[in-house]
Every structure is written in structure tokens, then in C-alpha cells.
Write a protein that holds these residues in place. Structure first.
Motif, PDB file in Angstrom:
ATOM      1  N   ASP B  96       0.865  -1.183   0.000  1.00 35.70           N
ATOM      2  CA  ASP B  96       0.000   0.000   0.000  1.00 35.70           C
ATOM      3  C   ASP B  96       0.906   1.239   0.000  1.00 35.70           C
ATOM      4  OD1 ASP B  96      -1.740   2.042   0.432  1.00 35.70           O
ATOM      5  OD2 ASP B  96      -2.527   1.293   2.336  1.00 35.70           O
ATOM      6  N   TYR B  97       0.994   1.869  -1.155  1.00 35.13           N
ATOM      7  CA  TYR B  97       1.884   3.036  -1.268  1.00 35.13           C
ATOM      8  C   TYR B  97       1.070   4.326  -1.384  1.00 35.13           C
ATOM      9  CZ  TYR B  97       0.754   1.789  -6.084  1.00 35.13           C
ATOM     10  OH  TYR B  97       0.073   1.449  -7.219  1.00 35.13           O
ATOM     11  N   SER B  98      -0.086   4.327  -0.745  1.00 32.54           N
ATOM     12  CA  SER B  98      -0.999   5.462  -0.913  1.00 32.54           C
ATOM     13  C   SER B  98      -0.705   6.629   0.029  1.00 32.54           C
ATOM     14  CB  SER B  98      -2.433   4.984  -0.699  1.00 32.54           C
ATOM     15  OG  SER B  98      -2.614   4.574   0.646  1.00 32.54           O
ATOM     16  N   TYR B  99       0.355   6.533   0.822  1.00 29.17           N
ATOM     17  CA  TYR B  99       0.628   7.547   1.837  1.00 29.17           C
ATOM     18  C   TYR B  99       1.517   8.683   1.305  1.00 29.17           C
ATOM     19  CZ  TYR B  99      -1.697   4.347   4.855  1.00 29.17           C
ATOM     20  OH  TYR B  99      -2.672   3.546   5.397  1.00 29.17           O
ATOM     21  N   ALA B 100       1.376   9.832   1.929  1.00 25.39           N
ATOM     22  CA  ALA B 100       2.207  10.989   1.551  1.00 25.39           C
ATOM     23  C   ALA B 100       3.686  10.612   1.582  1.00 25.39           C
ATOM     24  CB  ALA B 100       1.936  12.164   2.489  1.00 25.39           C
ATOM     25  N   GLU B 101       4.075   9.846   2.608  1.00 23.84           N
ATOM     26  CA  GLU B 101       5.467   9.396   2.739  1.00 23.84           C
ATOM     27  C   GLU B 101       5.948   8.688   1.471  1.00 23.84           C
ATOM     28  OE1 GLU B 101       8.008   9.600   4.741  1.00 23.84           O
ATOM     29  OE2 GLU B 101       9.193   7.795   4.360  1.00 23.84           O
ATOM     30  N   ASN B 102       5.114   7.827   0.893  1.00 22.61           N
ATOM     31  CA  ASN B 102       5.537   7.093  -0.303  1.00 22.61           C
ATOM     32  C   ASN B 102       5.757   8.032  -1.491  1.00 22.61           C
ATOM     33  OD1 ASN B 102       3.199   4.985   1.039  1.00 22.61           O
ATOM     34  ND2 ASN B 102       5.265   4.220   0.763  1.00 22.61           N
ATOM     35  N   MET B 103       4.871   9.014  -1.628  1.00 19.33           N
ATOM     36  CA  MET B 103       5.034   9.969  -2.728  1.00 19.33           C
ATOM     37  C   MET B 103       6.318  10.758  -2.541  1.00 19.33           C
ATOM     38  SD  MET B 103       3.478  11.330  -5.556  1.00 19.33           S
ATOM     39  CE  MET B 103       5.058  10.818  -6.208  1.00 19.33           C
ATOM     40  N   LEU B 104       6.584  11.182  -1.299  1.00 17.14           N
ATOM     41  CA  LEU B 104       7.824  11.925  -1.035  1.00 17.14           C
ATOM     42  C   LEU B 104       9.041  11.078  -1.381  1.00 17.14           C
ATOM     43  CD1 LEU B 104       7.366  13.760   2.386  1.00 17.14           C
ATOM     44  CD2 LEU B 104       7.308  14.742   0.086  1.00 17.14           C
ATOM     45  N   VAL B 105       9.046   9.829  -0.939  1.00 17.96           N
ATOM     46  CA  VAL B 105      10.187   8.948  -1.222  1.00 17.96           C
ATOM     47  C   VAL B 105      10.369   8.794  -2.731  1.00 17.96           C
ATOM     48  CG1 VAL B 105      10.982   6.541  -1.117  1.00 17.96           C
ATOM     49  CG2 VAL B 105      10.218   7.702   0.964  1.00 17.96           C
ATOM     50  N   GLY B 106       9.282   8.604  -3.457  1.00 18.06           N
ATOM     51  CA  GLY B 106       9.375   8.457  -4.910  1.00 18.06           C
ATOM     52  C   GLY B 106       9.929   9.714  -5.571  1.00 18.06           C
ATOM     53  N   ALA B 107       9.423  10.877  -5.156  1.00 18.48           N
ATOM     54  CA  ALA B 107       9.865  12.141  -5.759  1.00 18.48           C
ATOM     55  C   ALA B 107      11.335  12.410  -5.438  1.00 18.48           C
ATOM     56  CB  ALA B 107       8.995  13.300  -5.266  1.00 18.48           C
ATOM     57  N   ILE B 108      11.740  12.140  -4.202  1.00 16.70           N
ATOM     58  CA  ILE B 108      13.126  12.391  -3.803  1.00 16.70           C
ATOM     59  C   ILE B 108      14.053  11.384  -4.478  1.00 16.70           C
ATOM     60  CG2 ILE B 108      14.737  12.367  -1.831  1.00 16.70           C
ATOM     61  CD1 ILE B 108      12.323  13.486  -0.140  1.00 16.70           C
ATOM     62  N   ASP B 109      13.662  10.103  -4.464  1.00 21.04           N
ATOM     63  CA  ASP B 109      14.475   9.067  -5.106  1.00 21.04           C
ATOM     64  C   ASP B 109      14.727   9.391  -6.582  1.00 21.04           C
ATOM     65  OD1 ASP B 109      14.955   7.098  -3.072  1.00 21.04           O
ATOM     66  OD2 ASP B 109      14.542   5.521  -4.535  1.00 21.04           O
ATOM     67  N   VAL B 110      13.679   9.752  -7.301  1.00 21.19           N
ATOM     68  CA  VAL B 110      13.855   9.979  -8.739  1.00 21.19           C
ATOM     69  C   VAL B 110      14.673  11.242  -8.985  1.00 21.19           C
ATOM     70  CG1 VAL B 110      11.678  11.231  -9.205  1.00 21.19           C
ATOM     71  CG2 VAL B 110      12.734   9.866 -11.004  1.00 21.19           C
ATOM     72  N   ALA B 111      14.591  12.213  -8.078  1.00 23.88           N
ATOM     73  CA  ALA B 111      15.364  13.445  -8.260  1.00 23.88           C
ATOM     74  C   ALA B 111      16.856  13.210  -8.003  1.00 23.88           C
ATOM     75  CB  ALA B 111      14.828  14.554  -7.350  1.00 23.88           C
ATOM     76  N   LEU B 112      17.190  12.447  -6.969  1.00 21.10           N
ATOM     77  CA  LEU B 112      18.608  12.140  -6.708  1.00 21.10           C
ATOM     78  C   LEU B 112      19.194  11.402  -7.915  1.00 21.10           C
ATOM     79  CD1 LEU B 112      18.497  10.843  -3.000  1.00 21.10           C
ATOM     80  CD2 LEU B 112      18.865  13.174  -3.793  1.00 21.10           C
ATOM     81  N   PHE B 113      18.438  10.444  -8.403  1.00 22.23           N
ATOM     82  CA  PHE B 113      18.821   9.651  -9.568  1.00 22.23           C
ATOM     83  C   PHE B 113      19.027  10.556 -10.791  1.00 22.23           C
ATOM     84  CE2 PHE B 113      16.510   7.684 -13.242  1.00 22.23           C
ATOM     85  CZ  PHE B 113      17.456   6.745 -13.626  1.00 22.23           C
ATOM     86  N   ALA B 114      18.065  11.435 -11.039  1.00 24.31           N
ATOM     87  CA  ALA B 114      18.121  12.310 -12.220  1.00 24.31           C
ATOM     88  C   ALA B 114      19.302  13.264 -12.145  1.00 24.31           C
ATOM     89  CB  ALA B 114      16.820  13.102 -12.348  1.00 24.31           C
ATOM     90  N   GLN B 115      19.598  13.754 -10.941  1.00 21.02           N
ATOM     91  CA  GLN B 115      20.708  14.705 -10.835  1.00 21.02           C
ATOM     92  C   GLN B 115      22.035  14.005 -11.152  1.00 21.02           C
ATOM     93  OE1 GLN B 115      20.643  17.725 -10.988  1.00 21.02           O
ATOM     94  NE2 GLN B 115      22.584  18.523 -10.237  1.00 21.02           N
ATOM     95  N   ASN B 116      22.150  12.739 -10.790  1.00 22.49           N
ATOM     96  CA  ASN B 116      23.334  11.984 -11.212  1.00 22.49           C
ATOM     97  C   ASN B 116      23.380  11.850 -12.735  1.00 22.49           C
ATOM     98  OD1 ASN B 116      24.563  11.437  -8.773  1.00 22.49           O
ATOM     99  ND2 ASN B 116      24.573   9.212  -9.050  1.00 22.49           N
ATOM    100  N   VAL B 117      22.242  11.568 -13.351  1.00 22.21           N
ATOM    101  CA  VAL B 117      22.193  11.473 -14.822  1.00 22.21           C
ATOM    102  C   VAL B 117      22.645  12.806 -15.430  1.00 22.21           C
ATOM    103  CG1 VAL B 117      20.695  11.206 -16.843  1.00 22.21           C
ATOM    104  CG2 VAL B 117      20.382   9.702 -14.853  1.00 22.21           C
ATOM    105  N   ALA B 118      22.140  13.906 -14.873  1.00 26.23           N
ATOM    106  CA  ALA B 118      22.478  15.238 -15.381  1.00 26.23           C
ATOM    107  C   ALA B 118      23.979  15.494 -15.292  1.00 26.23           C
ATOM    108  CB  ALA B 118      21.710  16.303 -14.594  1.00 26.23           C
ATOM    109  N   ILE B 119      24.544  15.169 -14.137  1.00 24.04           N
ATOM    110  CA  ILE B 119      25.970  15.445 -13.937  1.00 24.04           C
ATOM    111  C   ILE B 119      26.814  14.537 -14.828  1.00 24.04           C
ATOM    112  CG2 ILE B 119      27.850  15.289 -12.244  1.00 24.04           C
ATOM    113  CD1 ILE B 119      25.636  16.180 -10.193  1.00 24.04           C
ATOM    114  N   ALA B 120      26.411  13.276 -14.941  1.00 28.10           N
ATOM    115  CA  ALA B 120      27.133  12.362 -15.836  1.00 28.10           C
ATOM    116  C   ALA B 120      27.104  12.910 -17.260  1.00 28.10           C
ATOM    117  CB  ALA B 120      26.516  10.964 -15.772  1.00 28.10           C
TER     118      ALA B 120
END
Lengths: 243, 243
Positions: B96-120
Motif C-alpha cells: 500500500d503506497y498510498s501515503y504521503a510518505e511514499n510519494m515523497l520517497v518516490g519524488a526524492i528518489d527519482v530526483a537524486l537519480f536524475a541529478q546523477n544522470v544530469a551530472i554524468a
């Protein structure tokens, strides 16, 4: 060379007793600020915690004594619309950041910024670890750090001279992450069992904290119960109501 | 050297007609995957859009023809709990990923990942630009890319060989971002007028798209109206209900 730095990342949780100077922390934060920001809102702030009493309280509240007590620097990364509200006040206006979109922008902005700080720190030979555990007690931590309306702590980061070197954890195969033109569920379903084998070997054989488990099993256990169900109410209190 | 790379970032919106190879894109995504991930959930996916028809539709939907039609690669970054749901299915469980916490984790996870892609990408001499404009039409874009429940597009990134070099935009002074032990509203209130002067000069004198404005003014105008009020409903449809 930069890609080698990125791909050699592993979290460091044990540090030598060597504090970063205030100037070093400022330089890392400046490097962080050069990450992209949505419409240049720069919707983030960092609390640099140098007060020993506050570090002890953070250690308790986030159940993470080792890092909060021993790191060379402790930074609390926050989504921040309070400064934007101050900017609007200069023009006699009020802003309404109560929408889901605003929370997303704040969370993404602060994460891009933090990842730059992390890479800058690692490029200088420091180790870092993200600490989501501050979201266990966001209300008390916000009180401790005097966070006003419009500011919400998203995660912490410990930084310091490494006193351990962890192996790099095997990531999901790129084919399970990267889809071409359309999202492909079937492809990664086929890849997960092999990845589980890889992770099972990794968990069994790594240098410390060995365990007999695999990725899908870890994830299933971790997500079996709803996570941090207090976050909605906490964020609403700070003004992020997900309207 | 790495810090020089980070601090030299500026968004590139005009590219030479040189596509990235699939292998190059895979290598950038692999570098991205080495960013930290909350409890190693790796809660992100990328859709690499090579189909010309889909790129044209994205260009329309996000009102951004130049980048979606001319970039060397177009990537759509998504928060992803669908793969985690598949992992749990292997063990006969539902998550059950319906909680605000899950959305935050998803948004933060994908942003950390994307910033590495950007820098690479930037370390290889490419230019990049984050594109939040895909959140103008998230429902149609999700249909276009076949995004299932548990997956939500957060932002896009264009990557390519730069055909322009923008100046680095002056950031807020570090003292307005970095607080020590307690959040300090008064300090940045004193700093904003000077920063406005700096930004006013920058906007008046930069190489293109000059304008007579300052940061606080830009922010006030930008946030005067609620932003993307459809996001709550869209995210709820994908399973992110902010419970």
C-alpha cells in the motif's frame, strides 16, 4: 572520471573524529545551489547543526546515534516556501503553496540540490549518508530547529572523513529501470529473479551486516506496513495540504 | 574539478542535431542508479522517448517544441511503485503506497537519480534541461507512455550537444540558504533586496531574453496563482492518494 566518482558511491555511516570547517560546509552548499531549480524558485533551506545538545536530540529523535553524534557535519535539508512568501511580501502579496504541485517542487528541488552537495563532498574525499529517519519525528525536529510555516524537513545528510568503506551495492539491471517509448512491466518481471540472486549473494557475503535475504523480499517486508502515516498531518501543519 | 563542473551548470535548451546513442543513454542511466535510494527501494523509472510521433505529442502536451523535437535524447523521469508491487507479488503480498510518505520517497528518489544522470551527461560535454512542463498534462502523457498504476511522471530531461551557452544564473547568497542550528528568517529578509539588485542586473544584461525584473518580483508573479491544481487528482488516480 566524474562517472567513476558517481558509480563508486556507497553510504558511509562511520566517521573519523574530524569536523568539517564552516567554510567547507558553505562551499559544499554553494555547489549544491548550482543544481537546477524549477522556475528558479530555489525552494530549499539547510540547517547546519553544530550545537552538541541539538545533535544529541536529533540522534534520539531519528534513532541514529552513530551518525548524528560522530559525523564531521550534520545537515538537515528542508523544502522551503517561507523564503518565497517573504519575497512576495516585499511586493505586498501572499502566496498559496498548499497544492500537491508545490510540495512536489519543494521535494524535487531540495533533492537535486542535496545530490550536488553529496557529489561535491565525495569529490573532496568525504563520505556521506542520506538519513530519511528524521521523518520519524518531523514535528519535534521542526520545533527543535525552529522551522516556520512553509518549511518541512525532508531528509538529513551526515558528512565526514570515512572510517569505513562499504562495497557498492548492485543496482537493478538498467533494463529494469529504462523503458523505451512505453512502460514495460513484463521486462522487469523477468529480470527480478536474477537480480534477487545477485542481491542474495551480495547480502550473504558483504563485509558487515550479512543477511540471508534478497531484494524483493527486503522490499516486501519493508512495505508490508504503511510507512510514516503521520506525514500527511505534519505536512498540512506546515502548510503543505496537498490541495 | 568536480565542483567546477557542478558550479558551471546552466540549462541548455538549444541542441545540435546529434542524437545520443542508446548505449550512451544506458550509461548515463546506470550512473544515475548509483545515487542513494531510500531503503534501497529504487522507486523510479525512466521512459526514453525515441519515437518521433511520441516526441511530437510530448512537445504539444508540454508546450515545449524546441527541446522535445531537437534534443539528442528525451527522458521522462517517473516515481515508480509499480515495480515494488511486482516485487511483493513474488512473495504473494500486496503493498500500500498510498501515503504521503511514499510519494515523497518516490519524488526524492527519482530526483537524486536524475541529478546523477544530469551530472554524468554534463561531464561528457552534453547540455541538459529539466522540464517540469510535463506536469501540465500528466494524464495524457501517462496514457501516451503507457504508465501503469503506481507510476507518475515527475519531470523530463532533454540532453544533447549544446548549440548555445547560457550564463550561469546568480544563486541566492549562501547565507540565505544555510542556517546554523535554528532557521533564521530575519537574515534572508535583509539579504533579499541586494539579491534582487544582482538578479535585476543579470536579467537586464544577459545574452538573450533580457527583461526588467528581479527575483522576488519573478517569484511573486509566478506564485500569484495556484500552480497545477490538477496534480492532486492525477496522483490519486495513479495510487498516490496522500493518505
Amino acid at each position: 572520471m566524474v562517472i567513476e566518482l558517481l558509480t563508486s558511491h556507497s553510504s558511509v555511516r562511520k566517521y573519523k573524529d574530524i569536523p568539517l570547517s564552516r567554510e567547507e560546509v558553505q562551499n559544499l552548499v554553494r555547489a549544491g545551489q548550482h543544481a537546477a531549480s524549477s522556475h528558479f524558485v530555489q525552494a530549499y533551506s539547510v540547517i547546519y547543526v553544530t550545537d552538541q545538545g541539538k545533535r544529541e536530540q536529533l540522534a534520539e529523535l531519528a534513532s541514529n546515534k552513530r551518525q548524528f553524534l560522530t559525523a564531521g557535519a550534520v545537515l538537515i535539508f528542508c523544502a522551503d516556501y517561507c523564503r518565497l512568501a517573504s519575497a512576495a511580501e516585499l511586493h505586498g502579496e501572499e502566496i498559496d503553496y498548499s497544492y500537491a504541485e508545490n510540495m512536489l517542487v519543494g521535494a524535487i528541488d531540495v533533492a537535486l540540490f542535496a545530490q550536488n552537495v553529496a557529489i561535491a563532498a565525495e569529490s573532496k574525499g568525504y563520505g556521506i549518508c542520506y538519513i530519511g529517519g528524521i521523518r520519524n519525528a518531523p514535528t519535534k525536529i521542526s520545533e527543535l530547529l525552529g522551522l516556520p510555516d512553509g518549511v518541512a524537513p525532508m531528509f538529513a545528510m551526515s558528512i565526514g572523513v570515512p572510517d569505513e568503506a562499504n562495497e557498492v551495492k548492485p543496482r537493478l539491471p538498467v533494463e529494469a529501470i529504462l523503458h523505451e517509448n512505453s512502460y514495460d512491466t513484463e521486462k522487469y518481471k523477468q529480470l527480478l529473479p536474477d537480480y534477487d540472486k545477485t542481491m542474495h549473494d551480495y547480502y550473504l557475503n558483504r563485509g558487515s551486516n550479512q543477511k540471508d535475504t534478497a531484494w524483493s523480499e527486503q522490499m516486501t517486508d519493508f512495505l508490508a506496513e504503511p510507512r510514516r502515516t503521520h506525514m500527511k498531518e505534519f505536512l498540512a501543519k506546515q502548510g503543505f495540504k496537498f490541495n
